[in-house]
Every structure is written in C-alpha cells, then in structure tokens.
Design an enzyme around this catalytic site. Structure first.
Site, PDB file in Angstrom:
ATOM      1  N   ARG A 104       9.995   9.584   3.388  1.00 39.46           N
ATOM      2  CA  ARG A 104      10.725   8.953   2.285  1.00 39.46           C
ATOM      3  C   ARG A 104      10.817   9.875   1.130  1.00 39.46           C
ATOM      4  O   ARG A 104       9.685  10.037   0.840  1.00 39.46           O
ATOM      5  CB  ARG A 104      10.313   7.609   1.862  1.00 39.46           C
ATOM      6  CG  ARG A 104      10.666   6.400   2.890  1.00 39.46           C
ATOM      7  CD  ARG A 104      10.135   5.042   1.938  1.00 39.46           C
ATOM      8  NE  ARG A 104       8.733   5.132   1.460  1.00 39.46           N
ATOM      9  CZ  ARG A 104       8.413   4.151   0.725  1.00 39.46           C
ATOM     10  NH1 ARG A 104       8.964   2.887   0.847  1.00 39.46           N
ATOM     11  NH2 ARG A 104       7.156   3.908   0.211  1.00 39.46           N
ATOM     12  N   TYR A 139       4.692  -1.172 -10.549  1.00 38.53           N
ATOM     13  CA  TYR A 139       3.847  -0.018 -10.311  1.00 38.53           C
ATOM     14  C   TYR A 139       4.674   1.090  -9.465  1.00 38.53           C
ATOM     15  O   TYR A 139       4.132   2.149  -9.283  1.00 38.53           O
ATOM     16  CB  TYR A 139       2.519  -0.197  -9.529  1.00 38.53           C
ATOM     17  CG  TYR A 139       2.740  -0.901  -8.190  1.00 38.53           C
ATOM     18  CD1 TYR A 139       3.173  -0.562  -7.191  1.00 38.53           C
ATOM     19  CD2 TYR A 139       2.089  -2.101  -8.215  1.00 38.53           C
ATOM     20  CE1 TYR A 139       3.336  -1.094  -6.040  1.00 38.53           C
ATOM     21  CE2 TYR A 139       1.749  -2.942  -7.139  1.00 38.53           C
ATOM     22  CZ  TYR A 139       2.729  -2.294  -5.998  1.00 38.53           C
ATOM     23  OH  TYR A 139       2.684  -3.031  -4.801  1.00 38.53           O
ATOM     24  N   LYS A 140       5.938   0.780  -9.375  1.00 36.82           N
ATOM     25  CA  LYS A 140       7.055   1.907  -8.803  1.00 36.82           C
ATOM     26  C   LYS A 140       7.756   2.632  -9.780  1.00 36.82           C
ATOM     27  O   LYS A 140       7.217   3.210 -10.584  1.00 36.82           O
ATOM     28  CB  LYS A 140       7.463   1.251  -7.629  1.00 36.82           C
ATOM     29  CG  LYS A 140       6.802   0.599  -6.529  1.00 36.82           C
ATOM     30  CD  LYS A 140       7.671   0.100  -5.387  1.00 36.82           C
ATOM     31  CE  LYS A 140       6.993  -0.692  -4.440  1.00 36.82           C
ATOM     32  NZ  LYS A 140       6.285   0.034  -3.615  1.00 36.82           N
ATOM     33  N   PHE A 143      10.423  -5.813   3.722  1.00 29.80           N
ATOM     34  CA  PHE A 143       8.829  -5.287   3.711  1.00 29.80           C
ATOM     35  C   PHE A 143       7.918  -6.187   4.465  1.00 29.80           C
ATOM     36  O   PHE A 143       8.090  -7.652   4.071  1.00 29.80           O
ATOM     37  CB  PHE A 143       8.494  -5.228   2.170  1.00 29.80           C
ATOM     38  CG  PHE A 143       7.277  -4.622   2.087  1.00 29.80           C
ATOM     39  CD1 PHE A 143       7.061  -3.154   2.192  1.00 29.80           C
ATOM     40  CD2 PHE A 143       5.937  -5.069   1.503  1.00 29.80           C
ATOM     41  CE1 PHE A 143       6.030  -2.269   2.015  1.00 29.80           C
ATOM     42  CE2 PHE A 143       4.759  -4.297   1.462  1.00 29.80           C
ATOM     43  CZ  PHE A 143       4.840  -2.887   1.505  1.00 29.80           C
ATOM     44  N   ASP A 190      13.498  -9.807  -3.418  1.00 33.97           N
ATOM     45  CA  ASP A 190      12.318  -8.755  -3.804  1.00 33.97           C
ATOM     46  C   ASP A 190      12.620  -7.682  -4.421  1.00 33.97           C
ATOM     47  O   ASP A 190      13.687  -6.708  -3.829  1.00 33.97           O
ATOM     48  CB  ASP A 190      11.512  -8.599  -2.654  1.00 33.97           C
ATOM     49  CG  ASP A 190      10.177  -7.604  -2.854  1.00 33.97           C
ATOM     50  OD1 ASP A 190      10.073  -7.001  -3.950  1.00 33.97           O
ATOM     51  OD2 ASP A 190       8.971  -7.677  -1.942  1.00 33.97           O
TER      52      ASP A 190
HETATM   53  C1  LIG Z   1       9.271  -4.415  -1.344  1.00 32.45           C
HETATM   54  C2  LIG Z   1       7.546  -4.725  -1.526  1.00 32.45           C
HETATM   55  N1  LIG Z   1       7.289  -6.158  -1.379  1.00 32.45           N
HETATM   56  C3  LIG Z   1       6.062  -6.410  -1.617  1.00 32.45           C
HETATM   57  C4  LIG Z   1       5.049  -5.760  -1.685  1.00 32.45           C
HETATM   58  C5  LIG Z   1       3.600  -5.999  -1.757  1.00 32.45           C
HETATM   59  O1  LIG Z   1       3.270  -5.687  -3.208  1.00 32.45           O
HETATM   60  P1  LIG Z   1       1.663  -6.225  -3.213  1.00 32.45           P
HETATM   61  O2  LIG Z   1       0.913  -5.615  -2.636  1.00 32.45           O
HETATM   62  O3  LIG Z   1       1.377  -5.600  -5.069  1.00 32.45           O
HETATM   63  O4  LIG Z   1       1.555  -7.702  -3.473  1.00 32.45           O
HETATM   64  C6  LIG Z   1       5.496  -4.024  -1.750  1.00 32.45           C
HETATM   65  C7  LIG Z   1       4.121  -3.063  -1.791  1.00 32.45           C
HETATM   66  O5  LIG Z   1       4.446  -1.852  -2.028  1.00 32.45           O
HETATM   67  C8  LIG Z   1       6.760  -4.018  -1.611  1.00 32.45           C
HETATM   68  O6  LIG Z   1       7.013  -2.556  -1.501  1.00 32.45           O
END
Ligand SMILES: Cc1ncc(COP(=O)(O)O)c(C=O)c1O
Length: 423
Positions: A383, A229-230, A125, A204
């Site tokens: 997706r 939140y997912k 990400f 992650d």
């Molecule tokens: C895999 C992954 N890592 C990190 C993040 C970033 O998360 P946040 O913006 O809640 O810190 C996301 C956000 O969708 C994500 O999908």
C-alpha cells in the site's frame, strides 16, 4: 533529466499545499508513504504536549479540569465535524474506533427490533467484522452477518449491495474507503438505497477523514465512526470519533452507560440518566493527553481545506499510477486499486507475488538509497499512502523509481519470507 522527474518537480512547483510539509517533523533520508496507517507528527504537537504535561498536569493538577480540560472534547469534536461535513452537536470524540463501532452497532440492532440481517462486505476492515461477529455471538443471537463478495478483490458492486438489502435487514456496516484496495463507495447513493429499505448504515471513515471529501449531512448519513491517527495526524492510538445524525440521537442507546454520558455526572446520583446529546455516547473519562495532541493535526487539515487536499491527492495518485504503468509494468505489478479516482481513496495498492520482500527492501535498503516506508498487507499488497499535506510529487517519483531499482537488482532476495512485527 528523466521526463517524469522533471514533471514531478514542475507539479511540486505549482503545488499550493507544498508549504504545509514543513509544519511536520521530516527526515530528509526517508520518504513516508504510510500516512494512511499512522500520520506524521505535526511540529506544533511537540510544544503543545510538553506544555500540557508540564504546566496543565504538573502545575495545574486537578484545577486544569475546570480551567482547560472539560471543554477540550467538545472543541475537538467541533473541529472534526468541520472535516466530515457534520454539525458539531452530532460528533463525539473519545474511545477507539473499535469501541465506537461497538456502541453504534449495538444501538442500531437494539433500535431495529424484528430485523435480523446485518450486511457488510469482504473488503471491510476485519476488526469491524470482529465487533459484529461478537455482537451476534453474545448479544443478538438470532441475527446473522452476511458479507457481500467482491468480483475482483478491488471493488464492490453498489447494485449488488442494493439487491442484498431487504425489509429484514437491520444494519449495513461499511468502510467508506476500503483499507486494502482503497475502493471508495458513493456514500450518497448507498445512504439513499439503505434508507428506502429502512436499513441503518454505519460508515467507518478511518481511511477517509482528512483525505477525501466526506459530507455526512449532505448525503444524509445516519452514523459514522473513524480514527484520528491516519490522515488527521493525531498520534498513535489517538482518540477516535463517532457521528450520530441529530434526529437519531434520542432513539439510539449507548450500551456503555457511563458517568460521562450522564446528564449530571458530578452530582454522583445512583441512577443513570443519559444526557440528551451526542455526549451520551461517551464511555468514560476523556483521555486528555492524547486528545489534546489531536488538535494541531486537525488545525492543519482545516487550514488547508479538504477540497484542496482531495484535489492534490487525486493528482498525486494519478501521477503514481502513471509511473507504475510506465516503469513497473515490466516487473509483473498489478494495480490493486480502482482506476477511476471517483472510486478511490488516498492510497494506491500494488499487487506482486514478492510484495512482502519488496516492501522490506524499500524499508531497509542495502546501499545509501533513501528509505521508503509503504506498508505490506497480506498476502501480496504493497500500500502506498498519499498524504497531500506532506508528500511531494518528487516523493512519489522517488518511490516508484526505487521499486524499479529493487526489481532490477533483485535486492528483495536478501530477505526471507518470515513475517514479524507491525507490517
Ligand atoms: C478502517 C479501520 N477501522 C477500524 C480500525 C481499528 O481501529 P482501532 O484499533 O483504533 O480501534 C482500523 C485500524 O487501523 C481501521 O483501519
């Protein structure tokens, strides 16, 4: 009746998780395939948050800290630990995934003096890479970040990853499930390879927690971060979590030396003295309203059990891929996720040169077709996120059939190619 529709109904009839769907707020006119971005609202969260605001905040005021709120982060962390295969004293809940990654990446680089390489992969990400880039630019200036390339844009070779690690590598930062292609690493193998070379690993788990089997302790994982939140359905911007294996906790320092990470925060001492527990990774006062809202979603995942959730997710993804092969292959779609379910998370990506306009047509139908919400990831990915707690096999059948109708009618041509808003 169409063969695949009949099959979808049969699979739904056999589904032992089907009754969880009504525990969420649903809209009969909409099929939601975006639980891998923002999960649905559990019904229980509505009553819980409204009584929290009215009674605990409105009525209890500051007394609620002692009566209810001080113990909340620990209770939530304990429930998360049950979902990711960790001990409860190894999980902290609070802050965002980004901030938690910053804290743990800083801590790892500080602990690995003399090693200057940081490795990740090009499917990770981007926000995770930004954090590491910032650390290299501002704090660890003799370090470098190197990205392992993917040969097909979908998978990463674990052998290639192993070859990249050496005695100068400090940290390996990876997503367990890749946000775009859904590629999933074998966590146990990667942890073993990294450990043999003295490399620390941060996982992650944002696209994994609540959707796939995560066994942090069994696979000897050192550190992890992730969002709620997912697939955990905690609500927009809900507090994230971090995991640090017990034996690493003393060695790792939190760069944010906050009073909630102090051993006696309410003594208001002038000098910082970190608490000897995972709570030392706190960065300030817990966000009580949003943290409380996470609990109903966690309870649903715990009640259903990860093994049942994962089994249904695999079956649903296989059904989706079968439908794509049968119904969409004549429309130039390409499966952009691994074919082997052991290497795939709970979403399936499709590639098409018109992906953006097709997703717009799914979300804004021209006629009375039901809305289907996927998400678009540039340049050409749609997706389709599968959340087994509320998605049915009929939802999946409807969505793929709807894409086929959009292609046949060329309905996507109603839209321009300008992209705006949250995709
Ligand atoms: C895999 C992954 N890592 C990190 C993040 C970033 O998360 P946040 O913006 O809640 O810190 C996301 C956000 O969708 C994500 O999908």
């Amino acid at each position: 009746m169409d063969y695949f529709y009949k099959k979808a109904l049969e699979l739904d009839a056999e589904d032992t998780l089907g009754n969880f769907r009504d525990r969420f707020v649903n809209d009969a006119d909409l099929v939601y395939l975006d639980g891998n971005s923002l999960g649905k609202l559990p019904r229980k969260t509505i009553d819980l948050t409204s009584s929290l605001v009215k009674e605990e905040w409105g009525g209890g005021l500051i007394r609620s800290w002692n009566e209810k709120w001080m113990e909340l982060p620990r209770r939530i962390a304990s429930k998360i630990s049950g979902i990711i295969g960790a001990r409860e004293d190894e999980v902290f809940v609070g802050d965002s995934t980004t901030v938690n990654l910053y804290k743990l990446a800083f801590a790892s680089l500080a602990a690995q003096q003399g090693r200057t390489r940081i490795i990740s992969d090009e499917l990770n990400f981007p926000a995770d890479l930004y954090i590491i880039q910032g650390l290299v630019k501002h704090q660890f200036r003799d370090h470098s970040l190197e990205l392992l390339q993917s040969s097909d844009g979908i998978t990463i070779s674990e052998e290639g990853l192993g070859d990249m690690l050496d005695e100068n590598t400090a940290l390996l930062a990876l997503s367990h499930v890749a946000f775009k292609s859904s590629f999933m690493y074998n966590m146990e193998d990667v942890n073993r390879t990294a450990q043999d070379k003295g490399v620390m690993v941060i996982w992650d788990l944002s696209h994994a927690a609540g959707a796939v089997t995560v066994e942090l302790n069994r696979t000897n994982a050192g550190m992890a971060v992730g969002c709620t939140y997912k697939y955990l359905n905690g609500g927009p911007g809900a507090p994230a979590f971090l995991y640090v294996r017990k034996d690493l906790q003393e060695r790792l320092v939190n760069p944010v030396t906050s009073w909630f990470g102090h051993s006696r925060p309410f003594d208001f001492e002038l000098d910082f003295d970190p608490v000897l527990s995972v709570r030392k990774f706190a960065a300030g006062t817990p966000a009580i309203l949003s943290m409380a809202a996470v609990e109903p979603g966690l309870d649903l995942v715990l009640e259903a059990g990860i093994s049942r959730i994962r089994a249904k997710s695999v079956r649903q993804s296989e059904f989706l891929i079968e439908l794509v092969n049968e119904i969409l292959s004549c429309h130039d779609f390409r499966l952009a996720s691994p074919v082997d379910s052991r290497q795939r998370g709970s979403h399936v990506s499709l590639q098409h040169r018109e992906a953006y306009r097709i997703s717009r047509a799914m979300i804004e139908p021209a006629d009375n077709s039901r809305i289907v919400i996927p998400d678009f990831r540039p340049p050409d990915n749609i997706r389709l996120g599968i959340s087994p707690l509320y998605n049915s096999f009929a939802d999946i059948h409807y969505s793929v059939s709807r894409i086929a109708r959009i292609m046949e009618s060329r309905e996507y041509e109603r839209f321009g190619i300008d992209k705006s808003g949250v995709p």
